[in-house]
Write an enzyme that holds these catalytic residues in place. Sequence first.
Site, PDB file in Angstrom:
ATOM      1  CE  LYS A  15       1.040   1.188   4.395  1.00 45.72           C
ATOM      2  NZ  LYS A  15       1.765   2.392   4.782  1.00 45.72           N
ATOM      3  CG  ASP A 142      -0.172  -0.181   7.983  1.00 50.37           C
ATOM      4  OD1 ASP A 142      -0.978   0.670   8.410  1.00 50.37           O
ATOM      5  OD2 ASP A 142       1.017   0.058   7.730  1.00 50.37           O
TER       6      ASP A 142
HETATM    7  O1  C5P Z   1       0.938  -1.220  13.805  1.00 54.17           O
HETATM    8  P1  C5P Z   1       2.381  -1.437  13.621  1.00 54.17           P
HETATM    9  O2  C5P Z   1       2.893  -2.633  14.385  1.00 54.17           O
HETATM   10  O3  C5P Z   1       2.826  -1.430  12.199  1.00 54.17           O
HETATM   11  O4  C5P Z   1       3.081  -0.179  14.273  1.00 54.17           O
HETATM   12  C1  C5P Z   1       4.447  -0.153  14.575  1.00 54.17           C
HETATM   13  C2  C5P Z   1       4.713   0.977  15.549  1.00 54.17           C
HETATM   14  O5  C5P Z   1       4.460   2.233  14.898  1.00 54.17           O
HETATM   15  C3  C5P Z   1       3.830   0.999  16.784  1.00 54.17           C
HETATM   16  O6  C5P Z   1       4.356   0.168  17.791  1.00 54.17           O
HETATM   17  C4  C5P Z   1       3.903   2.466  17.177  1.00 54.17           C
HETATM   18  O7  C5P Z   1       5.136   2.760  17.791  1.00 54.17           O
HETATM   19  C5  C5P Z   1       3.915   3.152  15.817  1.00 54.17           C
HETATM   20  N1  C5P Z   1       2.552   3.516  15.395  1.00 54.17           N
HETATM   21  C6  C5P Z   1       1.936   4.598  16.007  1.00 54.17           C
HETATM   22  N2  C5P Z   1       0.656   4.944  15.650  1.00 54.17           N
HETATM   23  C7  C5P Z   1      -0.009   4.253  14.697  1.00 54.17           C
HETATM   24  C8  C5P Z   1       0.601   3.167  14.036  1.00 54.17           C
HETATM   25  C9  C5P Z   1       1.895   2.819  14.423  1.00 54.17           C
HETATM   26  O8  C5P Z   1       2.531   5.244  16.860  1.00 54.17           O
HETATM   27  N3  C5P Z   1      -1.267   4.620  14.389  1.00 54.17           N
END
Ligand code: C5P
Length: 308
Positions: A15, A142
Amino acid sequence: MPTARRRVVVRAPGKINLSLGVGAVDDRGYHALATVFQAVDIYETVSATRADELSLEVHSEVPGEIPLDESNLALRAAELLRTEFDLRDGAALHIHKQVPIAGGMGGGSADAAATLVALDRLWGLGLGSEGLRQLGSRLGADVPFAMLGHTALGRGNGADLTTVLTHGEWTWLLAVPGGHLSTPAVFRRFEEIATGGGRPPVTHPTVDERQLQALSGGNLELLADTLHNDLQAAAFSLHPGLEPVVEAAEQHGALAALVSGSGPTVAVLVEDEAQARSIAAGLMSESLVESCLVARGSAAGASVLEEE
Ligand code: C5P
């Protein structure tokens, strides 16, 4: 009870974020987002075959290191299903990677999405799309979008999705500079920049309505005008090679260019494939990027390609 299978192959798309508005952090450490995702026709393909143990092999078309330990999102997806359903079943997982690694294009999330869909069928769990999306959101913000695909508005931490009406197709040049960016590090830098500038993030970020109009009306110029990423300044400051790529793409005639997600992949909006190739040649000859991919959006979400 749905029938279990011997082998299932599922692909899920990478994406880009056409806009990414970032707000304040919640009590789980996630930032409130208002984002427009678009799935592109670059895929992660996961094949899952019945086996006694759980195992993972990766074949990658893109450079970079993929963790093969328990931090790997496909393995975490499998373990999550085994824990939730108290299963002892195994699976030999094989991932064919095309999405740039740690590039802000949701490649790891696509692996998790494709693995959940494949194992749901392999093990005959019958979770359904809503159940799969809910489990997916526990693996990463995601992941549900990699299941849904097309173009969607993401709210909350990004996992609360509404499909956006679109007209026509968009062509993107995905310019991949060397080096990787860690998503948490980019969010932390975003905080530092916002707080240091005396402008803390808003509580409820919003999406530019004009972007939704551009998408539903197939208006390329308006879409170019509304591409926006609140994480871009943070990504620029952590990756010095990034801003020159965005500037050069625009100098070479792109309609617009922006960092995708937390970067460092740069999504360049172009008129057609010929323009994409000519801009790619310029960026490569100036040694600004390691590789370039041409992609089209929107692409479908996780889909079963084969099962037996
Ligand atoms: O959701 P994902 O595991 O990809 O996110 C990785 C990190 O990115 C999270 O642990 C957080 O530190 C940050 N993040 C965030 N806010 C979001 C998505 C991700 O702070 N909405």
